[in-house]
Motif scaffolding. Sequence first.
Motif, PDB file in Angstrom:
ATOM      1  N   ALA A  25       0.585   9.278  -0.435  1.00 39.15           N
ATOM      2  CA  ALA A  25      -0.241   8.340   0.322  1.00 39.15           C
ATOM      3  C   ALA A  25       0.488   7.010   0.396  1.00 39.15           C
ATOM      4  O   ALA A  25       1.356   6.711  -0.430  1.00 39.15           O
ATOM      5  N   PHE A  26       0.117   6.212   1.389  1.00 39.60           N
ATOM      6  CA  PHE A  26       0.785   4.926   1.610  1.00 39.60           C
ATOM      7  C   PHE A  26       0.499   3.983   0.433  1.00 39.60           C
ATOM      8  O   PHE A  26       1.281   3.888  -0.494  1.00 39.60           O
ATOM      9  N   VAL A  27      -0.647   3.344   0.449  1.00 39.25           N
ATOM     10  CA  VAL A  27      -1.082   2.495  -0.672  1.00 39.25           C
ATOM     11  C   VAL A  27      -2.599   2.599  -0.759  1.00 39.25           C
ATOM     12  O   VAL A  27      -3.293   2.426   0.238  1.00 39.25           O
ATOM     13  N   LEU A  28      -3.098   2.850  -1.971  1.00 40.18           N
ATOM     14  CA  LEU A  28      -4.545   3.015  -2.155  1.00 40.18           C
ATOM     15  C   LEU A  28      -5.202   1.712  -2.605  1.00 40.18           C
ATOM     16  O   LEU A  28      -6.012   1.697  -3.528  1.00 40.18           O
ATOM     17  N   GLY A  29      -4.818   0.614  -1.980  1.00 34.66           N
ATOM     18  CA  GLY A  29      -5.500  -0.646  -2.236  1.00 34.66           C
ATOM     19  C   GLY A  29      -5.005  -1.374  -3.459  1.00 34.66           C
ATOM     20  O   GLY A  29      -3.924  -1.105  -3.996  1.00 34.66           O
ATOM     21  N   ALA A  30      -5.819  -2.326  -3.905  1.00 37.37           N
ATOM     22  CA  ALA A  30      -5.495  -3.126  -5.081  1.00 37.37           C
ATOM     23  C   ALA A  30      -5.736  -2.317  -6.352  1.00 37.37           C
ATOM     24  O   ALA A  30      -6.321  -1.228  -6.311  1.00 37.37           O
ATOM     25  N   ASP A  31      -5.289  -2.848  -7.467  1.00 40.44           N
ATOM     26  CA  ASP A  31      -5.547  -2.235  -8.769  1.00 40.44           C
ATOM     27  C   ASP A  31      -6.883  -2.780  -9.276  1.00 40.44           C
ATOM     28  O   ASP A  31      -6.961  -3.924  -9.730  1.00 40.44           O
ATOM     29  N   ILE A  32      -7.924  -1.968  -9.182  1.00 36.12           N
ATOM     30  CA  ILE A  32      -9.277  -2.437  -9.509  1.00 36.12           C
ATOM     31  C   ILE A  32      -9.378  -2.837 -10.981  1.00 36.12           C
ATOM     32  O   ILE A  32     -10.191  -3.698 -11.345  1.00 36.12           O
ATOM     33  N   THR A  33      -8.547  -2.246 -11.832  1.00 40.88           N
ATOM     34  CA  THR A  33      -8.617  -2.585 -13.261  1.00 40.88           C
ATOM     35  C   THR A  33      -8.254  -4.051 -13.493  1.00 40.88           C
ATOM     36  O   THR A  33      -8.634  -4.626 -14.512  1.00 40.88           O
ATOM     37  N   GLU A  34      -7.520  -4.659 -12.562  1.00 40.16           N
ATOM     38  CA  GLU A  34      -7.157  -6.067 -12.714  1.00 40.16           C
ATOM     39  C   GLU A  34      -8.287  -7.001 -12.294  1.00 40.16           C
ATOM     40  O   GLU A  34      -8.235  -8.200 -12.546  1.00 40.16           O
ATOM     41  N   PHE A  35      -9.325  -6.441 -11.653  1.00 39.42           N
ATOM     42  CA  PHE A  35     -10.405  -7.277 -11.140  1.00 39.42           C
ATOM     43  C   PHE A  35     -11.310  -7.815 -12.243  1.00 39.42           C
ATOM     44  O   PHE A  35     -11.923  -8.869 -12.075  1.00 39.42           O
TER      45      PHE A  35
END
Length: 712
Positions: free
Chosen positions: A63-73
């Motif tokens: 896949a291209f990119v699956l968004g931001a790293d939610i764990t960093e939120f």
Amino acid sequence: MYAGQSVTLKMADSGIAELILDANGASVNVLNAHLQDELGQALAALGTRADVRGLLIYSAKPAFVLGADITEFTELFGMQAADISRWAGKVHGLFNTIEKLPYPTVAAVNGMALGGGLELSLAADFRVADKAAKLGLPEVTLGICPGWGGTVRLSRLVGAEAALGWMLSGKPVKAAQALTQGGLDAAVEADQLLDTARTLLKEAMAGERDYLANRLRKQAALDNNAATAAAMESLKQTLGKGLDVRYPAAPAILATVTSAMTEDFHKALAMEAKTFGELASGVEAKNLVGLFLNDQYLKRETKRWAKQAHPVAKAAVLGAGIMGGGIGYQAALNGTPMLMKDINQEALDLGMSHAGSILDRSISKGRMTEAGKEKVLSGIHPTLTYEGFTEVDYVVEAVVERLDVKRSVLAEVEHKVPDSAIVATNTSTISIDLLAEHLQRPDKFCGMHFFNPVHAMQLVEVIRGSQTSDETVATTVAFAAAMGKTPIVVNDCPGFLVNRVLFPYFNGFNRLVMDGVDFERIDQVMEQFGWPMGPAYLADVIGLDTMVHADKVLEDGFPERMGHDDRPIIESLLEQDALGQKNGVGFYEYGTDEHGKRYKRRSEKVAAILEQRVTRSTEITDAEIVERMMIPMCLETARCLEEHIVASATEADMGLILGLGFPRFRGGALRYIDNLGANLFAAQADAHAECGPLYCLTDDMRAMAESGKTFY
């Protein structure tokens, strides 16, 4: 040119530079802080080269990119809104650097481009995707807006209305739709993706495609005139209908996009960053991000259990009707053939009819074909005998909720299946250990509690008895997951997790009604709080006979806490043959008027009962109604954690979210306590201590309030 752990930049032929996204040691690319840093370094290296005439961006992952790293939120969202906005602005700077390059750029999108991944592709002048790709901006589901240019570039590229369709739903769109709307420049077969992207880039480099015009399309504002203002206002009115203000992200996205369409590109980016900061610093975003992380935790737990599981190639359900038919449907839909046994042909017919009606609804929505329906139904085998049970790996008992009947059926089926087979009960309240007392193989017995309606409710409680083996739990967890459900493992106790915490809530409801608070007002207040339906309506939906039975199980199991000072109203209703929606009469009456329109109105039976039984009249605020309803539920959830009925706060809260419809934006009962603050929650409980033991803090909760500790 540049080689990092996630980003590589290299020169290809014809003056083309290739920026390759390939996070080392990961199965997917996410735009975490590390990848952002390497992207910045790669772009800096690119800026030193005079021989580059075009840039191709692509992924080496599936896949291209699956968004931001939610764990960093989690850490980020603890910052002030202005600081979060500045963080978003830094990524704006990265993407703006791509967009300002003095030559054309192309993003080749494979698999999926979500959130920040799509926003990265939008920074390129052209986008080519494989035909199977999906693109989306799912940030609204996390309580935030796209924060890296998505609200600006996409809305100017495809138009505000189409872009808002992507953003307000949060659902990915297929490549074909993105191409039609203008979000893509081409959609090709996967094996042609990179060749097509390179060809397109060379055409732009040769002046055959105007990359600057494409760039301008993503940046140009609409004319600030009366026609634009009217169009944006129309969008706000049309798309704003039905948006739930308790989830502030969608209204904020709508307001930001429609307001920014006439603004300068960089001012519009600043408006997006400001909105992102305001949303991300809000409690709703923290709760929804917490739910996302909780869901990821449950998936990891399921995978951990699955390592010990035995495969279930063929299963059976005992007891047909609505519940058995639902279980049979769910198994067959997901590829596990299931025997459905009952002693009554009418029950078997009802079970098959129920499964068929679910499939018919899917057909009407375009999600299923007639051929697909027949395939699913062919996987359910109704039977009046035990023929074929010698071949099953798993049996779910789903007969009437009576201890004697269940014991008899379980003891009988244990002798009809292989010694290796697991037998589970779909009981909602009866102790697993009680049911296991007369079984020959109690280690291969557990609870597998589905919620009604089975096809719609995501949760399955996997209940471990004192003799249940790890292998049995593991196989049940894996089987539930294979059926498309989310399993949570709990230990045996009356009501297990979900019903144990639900009935203190109903206890609070009964106390309010007996204090003279109108049940319709309570329903309205709790729906405003976020519940999909109020307690009276919920009782009608569950069925008052089921309610009374479960309430007595909980009262017997926890007599000191769950006894009633006033006899439950549901018992008085049941005595008058009011079952709720099952027969159209409960707290409300249900039916169809002379115009064919369905109605729900206050029932005459409950009005008469309340007039006879309610003698108190208490002045109470809406906030106090919420407190008196929520305190018993939240405290019982905390007790389940303290008593190790459930292993973690994550599983406790997800059980309530998935099994009861606890308001998602509030994050679950324990996160609700965290958001209030344990000290404030304790003060509320103490203020209602006269309501009984369900309102009394445990020692651990008292200590938590004094120390300031949290569940998360």
